[in-house]
Design a protein around this motif. Structure first.
Motif, PDB file in Angstrom:
ATOM      1  N   SER A 143      29.627 -29.630  15.579  1.00  0.00           N
ATOM      2  CA  SER A 143      29.420 -30.812  16.420  1.00  0.00           C
ATOM      3  C   SER A 143      28.504 -31.825  15.735  1.00  0.00           C
ATOM      4  CB  SER A 143      28.821 -30.416  17.770  1.00  0.00           C
ATOM      5  OG  SER A 143      29.776 -29.721  18.517  1.00  0.00           O
ATOM      6  N   GLN A 144      27.475 -31.325  15.054  1.00  0.00           N
ATOM      7  CA  GLN A 144      26.615 -32.255  14.302  1.00  0.00           C
ATOM      8  C   GLN A 144      27.459 -33.036  13.301  1.00  0.00           C
ATOM      9  OE1 GLN A 144      23.909 -29.412  12.581  1.00  0.00           O
ATOM     10  NE2 GLN A 144      22.383 -29.616  14.208  1.00  0.00           N
ATOM     11  N   LEU A 145      28.355 -32.314  12.612  1.00  0.00           N
ATOM     12  CA  LEU A 145      29.194 -32.980  11.607  1.00  0.00           C
ATOM     13  C   LEU A 145      30.054 -34.062  12.250  1.00  0.00           C
ATOM     14  CD1 LEU A 145      30.374 -29.855   9.579  1.00  0.00           C
ATOM     15  CD2 LEU A 145      28.809 -31.626   8.768  1.00  0.00           C
ATOM     16  N   GLU A 169      13.221 -28.671  18.259  1.00  0.00           N
ATOM     17  CA  GLU A 169      11.869 -28.099  18.306  1.00  0.00           C
ATOM     18  C   GLU A 169      11.447 -27.465  16.984  1.00  0.00           C
ATOM     19  OE1 GLU A 169       9.996 -28.696  20.680  1.00  0.00           O
ATOM     20  OE2 GLU A 169      11.279 -29.106  22.408  1.00  0.00           O
ATOM     21  N   THR A 170      12.266 -27.568  15.951  1.00  0.00           N
ATOM     22  CA  THR A 170      11.934 -26.899  14.693  1.00  0.00           C
ATOM     23  C   THR A 170      10.664 -27.506  14.095  1.00  0.00           C
ATOM     24  OG1 THR A 170      14.203 -26.300  14.308  1.00  0.00           O
ATOM     25  CG2 THR A 170      12.804 -26.412  12.364  1.00  0.00           C
ATOM     26  N   ALA A 171       9.660 -26.657  13.908  1.00  0.00           N
ATOM     27  CA  ALA A 171       8.341 -27.165  13.510  1.00  0.00           C
ATOM     28  C   ALA A 171       8.407 -27.931  12.186  1.00  0.00           C
ATOM     29  CB  ALA A 171       7.365 -25.999  13.412  1.00  0.00           C
ATOM     30  N   ALA A 173      16.161 -32.118   7.892  1.00  0.00           N
ATOM     31  CA  ALA A 173      16.549 -30.997   8.761  1.00  0.00           C
ATOM     32  C   ALA A 173      16.278 -29.675   8.038  1.00  0.00           C
ATOM     33  CB  ALA A 173      18.036 -31.092   9.106  1.00  0.00           C
ATOM     34  N   ALA A 174      16.457 -28.591   8.787  1.00  0.00           N
ATOM     35  CA  ALA A 174      16.278 -27.252   8.220  1.00  0.00           C
ATOM     36  C   ALA A 174      17.561 -26.438   8.399  1.00  0.00           C
ATOM     37  CB  ALA A 174      15.131 -26.532   8.932  1.00  0.00           C
ATOM     38  N   GLY A 175      17.755 -25.465   7.518  1.00  0.00           N
ATOM     39  CA  GLY A 175      18.828 -24.473   7.674  1.00  0.00           C
ATOM     40  C   GLY A 175      20.199 -25.114   7.807  1.00  0.00           C
ATOM     41  N   MET A 232      24.914 -14.513   4.732  1.00  0.00           N
ATOM     42  CA  MET A 232      23.675 -13.854   4.345  1.00  0.00           C
ATOM     43  C   MET A 232      22.820 -13.517   5.565  1.00  0.00           C
ATOM     44  SD  MET A 232      21.353 -15.170   1.241  1.00  0.00           S
ATOM     45  CE  MET A 232      20.581 -16.487   2.127  1.00  0.00           C
ATOM     46  N   GLU A 233      22.739 -14.456   6.513  1.00  0.00           N
ATOM     47  CA  GLU A 233      21.782 -14.221   7.600  1.00  0.00           C
ATOM     48  C   GLU A 233      22.245 -13.150   8.581  1.00  0.00           C
ATOM     49  OE1 GLU A 233      20.980 -17.615  10.163  1.00  0.00           O
ATOM     50  OE2 GLU A 233      23.042 -18.294   9.981  1.00  0.00           O
ATOM     51  N   ILE A 234      23.555 -12.951   8.725  1.00  0.00           N
ATOM     52  CA  ILE A 234      23.952 -11.944   9.728  1.00  0.00           C
ATOM     53  C   ILE A 234      24.469 -10.645   9.108  1.00  0.00           C
ATOM     54  CG2 ILE A 234      24.392 -13.659  11.542  1.00  0.00           C
ATOM     55  CD1 ILE A 234      27.387 -13.178  11.103  1.00  0.00           C
ATOM     56  N   SER A 278      14.872 -20.569  17.557  1.00  0.00           N
ATOM     57  CA  SER A 278      14.168 -21.829  17.367  1.00  0.00           C
ATOM     58  C   SER A 278      12.885 -21.516  16.607  1.00  0.00           C
ATOM     59  CB  SER A 278      13.877 -22.408  18.744  1.00  0.00           C
ATOM     60  OG  SER A 278      13.278 -23.642  18.611  1.00  0.00           O
ATOM     61  N   VAL A 279      12.747 -22.090  15.402  1.00  0.00           N
ATOM     62  CA  VAL A 279      11.615 -21.723  14.556  1.00  0.00           C
ATOM     63  C   VAL A 279      10.495 -22.739  14.774  1.00  0.00           C
ATOM     64  CG1 VAL A 279      10.861 -21.144  12.233  1.00  0.00           C
ATOM     65  CG2 VAL A 279      13.232 -20.737  12.908  1.00  0.00           C
ATOM     66  N   THR A 280       9.559 -22.366  15.643  1.00  0.00           N
ATOM     67  CA  THR A 280       8.549 -23.342  16.053  1.00  0.00           C
ATOM     68  C   THR A 280       7.227 -23.165  15.303  1.00  0.00           C
ATOM     69  OG1 THR A 280       8.053 -21.870  17.874  1.00  0.00           O
ATOM     70  CG2 THR A 280       9.506 -23.699  18.358  1.00  0.00           C
ATOM     71  N   ALA A 300      16.490 -37.407  11.809  1.00  0.00           N
ATOM     72  CA  ALA A 300      16.158 -35.981  11.894  1.00  0.00           C
ATOM     73  C   ALA A 300      17.251 -35.281  12.690  1.00  0.00           C
ATOM     74  CB  ALA A 300      14.813 -35.802  12.584  1.00  0.00           C
ATOM     75  N   VAL A 301      17.746 -34.182  12.125  1.00  0.00           N
ATOM     76  CA  VAL A 301      18.825 -33.442  12.789  1.00  0.00           C
ATOM     77  C   VAL A 301      18.294 -32.047  13.124  1.00  0.00           C
ATOM     78  CG1 VAL A 301      21.178 -32.554  12.548  1.00  0.00           C
ATOM     79  CG2 VAL A 301      20.560 -34.764  11.522  1.00  0.00           C
ATOM     80  N   SER A 302      18.310 -31.709  14.401  1.00  0.00           N
ATOM     81  CA  SER A 302      17.810 -30.398  14.810  1.00  0.00           C
ATOM     82  C   SER A 302      18.491 -29.981  16.100  1.00  0.00           C
ATOM     83  CB  SER A 302      16.288 -30.459  15.023  1.00  0.00           C
ATOM     84  OG  SER A 302      15.839 -29.267  15.611  1.00  0.00           O
ATOM     85  N   GLN A 303      19.254 -28.921  16.028  1.00  0.00           N
ATOM     86  CA  GLN A 303      19.945 -28.409  17.213  1.00  0.00           C
ATOM     87  C   GLN A 303      18.960 -28.260  18.367  1.00  0.00           C
ATOM     88  OE1 GLN A 303      20.662 -25.827  20.109  1.00  0.00           O
ATOM     89  NE2 GLN A 303      19.629 -24.735  18.452  1.00  0.00           N
ATOM     90  N   SER A 304      17.867 -27.557  18.112  1.00  0.00           N
ATOM     91  CA  SER A 304      16.899 -27.260  19.176  1.00  0.00           C
ATOM     92  C   SER A 304      16.006 -28.449  19.480  1.00  0.00           C
ATOM     93  CB  SER A 304      16.022 -26.087  18.748  1.00  0.00           C
ATOM     94  OG  SER A 304      15.308 -26.435  17.564  1.00  0.00           O
ATOM     95  N   VAL A 342      22.049 -16.394  17.366  1.00  0.00           N
ATOM     96  CA  VAL A 342      21.002 -16.983  16.506  1.00  0.00           C
ATOM     97  C   VAL A 342      21.631 -17.820  15.393  1.00  0.00           C
ATOM     98  CG1 VAL A 342      19.262 -16.351  14.779  1.00  0.00           C
ATOM     99  CG2 VAL A 342      19.134 -15.410  17.074  1.00  0.00           C
ATOM    100  N   ALA A 343      22.744 -17.356  14.849  1.00  0.00           N
ATOM    101  CA  ALA A 343      23.396 -18.116  13.773  1.00  0.00           C
ATOM    102  C   ALA A 343      24.100 -19.342  14.373  1.00  0.00           C
ATOM    103  CB  ALA A 343      24.404 -17.228  13.063  1.00  0.00           C
ATOM    104  N   ALA A 344      23.758 -20.495  13.863  1.00  0.00           N
ATOM    105  CA  ALA A 344      24.349 -21.733  14.396  1.00  0.00           C
ATOM    106  C   ALA A 344      25.815 -21.837  13.976  1.00  0.00           C
ATOM    107  CB  ALA A 344      23.572 -22.929  13.873  1.00  0.00           C
TER     108      ALA A 344
HETATM  109  C1  F6R Z   1      21.209 -20.760  10.775  1.00  0.00           C
HETATM  110  C2  F6R Z   1      20.298 -21.326  11.725  1.00  0.00           C
HETATM  111  C3  F6R Z   1      19.027 -21.923  11.234  1.00  0.00           C
HETATM  112  C4  F6R Z   1      18.795 -23.276  11.922  1.00  0.00           C
HETATM  113  C5  F6R Z   1      17.447 -23.861  11.504  1.00  0.00           C
HETATM  114  C6  F6R Z   1      17.227 -25.229  12.097  1.00  0.00           C
HETATM  115  O1  F6R Z   1      22.334 -20.237  11.382  1.00  0.00           O
HETATM  116  O2  F6R Z   1      20.549 -21.334  12.900  1.00  0.00           O
HETATM  117  O3  F6R Z   1      19.062 -22.094   9.860  1.00  0.00           O
HETATM  118  O4  F6R Z   1      19.826 -24.131  11.571  1.00  0.00           O
HETATM  119  O5  F6R Z   1      16.412 -23.005  11.915  1.00  0.00           O
HETATM  120  O6  F6R Z   1      17.272 -25.206  13.473  1.00  0.00           O
HETATM  121  P1  F6R Z   1      17.422 -26.525  14.311  1.00  0.00           P
HETATM  122  O7  F6R Z   1      18.751 -27.098  14.075  1.00  0.00           O
HETATM  123  O8  F6R Z   1      17.210 -26.084  15.738  1.00  0.00           O
HETATM  124  O9  F6R Z   1      16.333 -27.450  13.854  1.00  0.00           O
END
Ligand code: F6R
Length: 607
Positions: free
Chosen positions: A403-405, A348-350, A295-297, A485-487, A603-605, A342-346, A395-397
C-alpha cells in the motif's frame, strides 16, 4: 478497518452482548469505541476514544438499556480518534444512529451540500454524512428502510453500516459495499458484524452478506434485498466450524497469510485517498529544494522504490535514507529548503521520529505517510496521508508495504503532472495499471501460492539466500530478503545485481540459491547476464519473472510468474508478493510462527 456490530433481541438487554462482541473485534481497530441502544422511544449512546476496556471502565457500557443496539470499534480513517469522531454518529435530531466501516469517497461534497441545507455536523468523519442523509429522507416521509436505501445510493466508496432509529425500534438496517458484513442467527437474537468472531460464542449459524445488499434485521429473522433493484435475496445460513482463534484470522492459520491475502483490498483502499492531500503533498515535493525519503526496515524499501518512481516519472531527485542513519548521513545538509517525506506504517518508529524531529528543528518541511491516524508522525507532519491498510498484526510488514508503494506511485504521478515531464499517454497508461493493481495482485497470489508451498519444501534447508534485482527491482529484492530473513532466520543478502560481481559473488558455490527479480523492463538483458554469471558458478536460480518470459524461465531452476504486464514503476507492488509467500511458507515448513519472529516487535519505539 473498523469493527461494527449490531444486535436485536426479543428479550435480552443487548449492551453487554455488544461490548463483548466489540472486544472480539478489537483486532480490527482500537482507537475509540461506542455503543448506541434504543429504549423507550430514545437513542442512548456512550462513546469515547480509547480501547474498549478503558472506555468501559469510565462509562460502564453495559448499563445502556434496551434490546436493540449497535456498536463500533474504530480504526481511524478520517478525523483523529477523539470522542466526537467515535461512532455511532447521529443526525441533527438524535433519532438515527449509524456505525460504519469503510471510506465514503464523496463525503466532502455530501457534507458541503448537507451543511448548506442546515445540517449541523459534530465530527470530522466521513460517516456522519450517512445519518444526515437518512434524516433528510425520513423528513420526506420515507420509512427507515427506504430512507437508508436512498441514502446509500448517494454514497461512493466502501461501507458496511448498521443503522437504528428511535422512530422504528423494531429493526436494524444494515448494508454492505465492499467492507465485510456477516449476520449471525442466535436463538433469541440476530446479529450483524464485520466479522464472524464477533458472534461466534453466541451462534455458529452465519449468513455472509454480499456487495450491494441491504438487510433488515428483526428479532426473529432477516430479509436481504439488492440495493440496485430491491429484489429479495434468499440465502440460508451456513454452519461455521471455526474456533474463535481461527475466526479472528478468518480461517487463515496466521495473520501474516491473512494480511498477504488482504493486499488486493488494501490496494483498492489506496485508490480512494482524498485528492486534496495527495495534491498538496505533490506540490510540496515539487517545490522542495531537496527531498529526503526517510524510513526504517520495510518502509525504507518502499522509499527506495519511490526514489526510482520520482526520478522516472517526475524527474525529481530524492534521497532515500535509513532513518537511524539520517542525522549522521545528511544532518548538516538539512535546512529550510529541505523536505522530509517520512514513511512509517506505525507512525511511531523511534528512529524515524528522531530523524524527523531533527529535521524540524532545522526548519525543514515534514510530510508523513503512515497507516495510523493520530500517531506521532501525523501530529508532527505538515501534511500527512493515511494509507488505509487497516491494522497489521503480523510482525512482518506485508500489506502495508504494497500500500505504501501504491500511495508513493500516485504521488510520483501527481508530481509528474505538475511538472509536465511525462506525456499524457504514459500517465494514462500508468493510471490505468494502478487501477488494475488490486486485481493483478489478487491473480499473483492465486497463481503463485501453490508454487510457493512447493518451493518452500525444496529450499527450506538452504543455509543462506542471495537476492538480486536491478533498477527499481533492487528494492523488491531487498524487501524479499528482509521477509525471508526475519521470519525464517535464514541469513540472506540482497544487492543491486550489478554490484554482485564487486564482491558478493565470491560466496557462490554449487547449489547456492540466488533469487532474481526480473520484470520485463530495460534492465532485463543485463539481469540475464547476471543470471548466467551465477549459473556458471553452480548457483540455483529462483526467479520472479513476468508471465510468459520463456527465456528466463528456461534459465531458472524454479520461478514465480507475475501477470499484468506492469509498467516498471509499479512492478515492486506485484513482484514482492511471491517473495512474501515464499518467506511465509518456508517459515511454516521450518515449524516457526511467522506472526511472531523472535527478538522483533511490531512497532520499534526505542532507538
Ligand atoms: C519488517 C518490518 C520492519 C518495519 C520497521 C519500520 O517486516 O515490519 O522492518 O518495517 O520497523 O516500521 P514502521 O513502518 O512502523 O516505521
Amino acid at each position: 478497518m473498523c469493527g461494527i456490530f449490531g444486535c436485536i433481541s426479543k428479550d435480552v438487554k443487548v449492551a453487554p452482548v455488544i461490548r463483548a462482541a466489540l472486544k472480539r473485534l478489537e483486532y480490527r481497530g482500537y482507537d475509540s469505541v461506542g455503543v448506541a441502544t434504543l429504549h423507550e422511544g430514545g437513542i442512548h449512546i456512550k462513546k469515547d476514544q480509547g480501547k474498549i476496556d478503558e472506555v468501559h471502565r469510565l462509562y460502564n457500557l453495559d448499563d445502556l438499556p434496551g434490546n436493540v443496539g449497535i456498536g463500533h470499534t474504530r480504526w481511524a480513517t478520517h478525523g483523529a480518534p477523539y470522542q466526537a469522531n467515535a461512532h455511532p454518529h447521529i443526525d441533527c435530531l438524535g433519532e438515527i444512529a449509524v456505525v460504519h466501516n469503510g471510506i465514503i469517497e464523496n463525503f466532502s461534497e455530501l457534507k458541503a451540500e448537507l451543511e448548506s441545507s442546515g445540517h449541523k455536523f459534530r465530527s470530522k468523519t466521513d460517516t456522519e454524512v450517512i445519518p444526515h442523509l437518512i434524516e433528510d429522507n425520513l423528513k420526506k416521509g420515507l420509512g427507515l428502510v427506504e430512507a437508508t436505501l436512498e441514502a446509500l445510493k448517494r454514497l461512493r466508496g466502501s461501507y458496511a453500516i448498521a443503522v437504528i432509529s428511535s422512530r422504528e425500534p423494531d429493526k436494524i438496517v444494515c448494508a454492505r459495499m465492499e467492507s465485510p458484513l456477516v449476520l449471525g442467527l442466535g436463538e433469541n437474537a440476530v446479529y450483524c458484524a464485520s466479522d464472524i468472531p464477533a458472534f461466534l460464542p453466541l451462534t455458529n449459524r452465519a449468513v455472509v452478506i454480499e456487495n450491494g445488499e441491504l438487510v433488515i434485521l428483526r428479532a426473529d429473522g432477516y430479509e436481504i434485498r439488492s440495493i440496485e433493484d430491491w429484489k429479495q435475496i434468499i440465502r440460508e445460513p451456513e454452519i461455521i466450524e471455526w474456533t474463535a482463534e481461527m475466526a479472528e484470522k478468518q480461517g487463515y492459520p496466521h495473520f501474516m497469510l491473512k494480511e498477504i491475502h488482504e493486499q488486493p483490498r488494501c490496494l483498492t483502499n489506496t485508490l480512494r485517498l482524498q485528492d486534496q492531500y495527495l495534491d498538496l503533498m505533490a506540490t510540496f515535493l515539487d517545490r522542495a529544494g531537496e527531498v529526503f525519503l526517510v524510513a526504517a526496515g520495510t518502509s525504507y524499501h518502499a522509499c527506495l522504490a519511490a526514489s526510482y518512481m520520482f526520478s522516472e516519472l517526475a524527474y525529481l531527485a530524492t534521497h532515500p535514507v535509513i532513518a537511524s542513519e539520517f542525522i549522521e548521513q545528511e544532518g548538516m545538509a538539512v535546512n529550510i529548503n529541505s523536505t522530509i517525506l517520512a514513511v512509517s506504517q506505525s507512525g511511531e518508529t523511534a528512529d524515524t521520529l528522531s530523524a524527523v524531529d531533527y529535521a524540524r528543528n532545522r526548519a525543514a518541511t515534514i510530510l508523513g505517510l503512515t497507516n495510523v491516524v493520530g500517531s506521532t508522525l501525523t501530529r508532527i507532519s505538515r501534511v500527512y496521508i493515511i494509507q488505509q491498510s487497516g491494522p497489521e498484526i503480523g510482525v512482518a510488514a506485508t500489506k502495508t508495504f504494497t500500500s505504501q508503494l501504491s500511495v508513493l506511485a500516485q504521488l510520483a504521478l501527481r508530481v509528474a503532472k505538475i511538472r509536465g515531464k511525462v506525456g499524457h499517454k504514459q500517465i494514462e497508461e500508468i493510471e490505468e495499471k494502478i487501477r488494475r493493481i488490486p486485481e493483478i495482485v489478487e491473480e499473483t497470489i492465486r497463481e503463485n501460492e501453490d508454487r510457493a508451498k512447493k518451493i518452500a519444501r525444496k529450499y527450506k534447508d538452504k543455509p543462506v539466500f542471495f537476492f538480486l534485482g536491478r533498477g527499481i527491482s533492487t528494492a523488491t529484492a531487498m524487501e524479499g530478503r528482509l521477509k525471508l530473513m526475519e521470519i525464517t532466520y535464514i541469513p540472506s543478502i540482497a544487492y543491486p545485481a550489478g554490484e554482485s560481481k564487486h564482491g558478493p559473488i565470491s560466496l557462490i558455490e554449487p547449489g547456492f540459491p540466488v533469487v532474481f527479480v526480473c520484470p520485463m523492463d530495460e534492465t532485463r538483458k543485463m539481469i540475464i547476464g547476471n543470471i548466467m554469471e551465477m549459473k556458471a558458478r553452480g548457483a540455483m536460480i529462483l526467479s520472479v519473472i513476468e508471465k510468459g518470459d520463456e527465456e528466463i524461465k528456461k534459465l531458472s531452476d524454479d520461478y514465480f510468474e507475475v501477470p499484468g504486464n506492469l509498467p516498471k514503476v509499479l512492478t515492486p507492488i506485484a513482484f514482492v508478493v511471491p517473495l512474501q509467500l515464499m518467506a511465509y511458507y518456508i517459515a511454516v515448513e521450518k515449524g516457526l510462527n511467522p506472526d511472531k519472529p523472535r527478538n522483533l516487535a511490531k512497532s520499534v519505539t526505542v532507538k
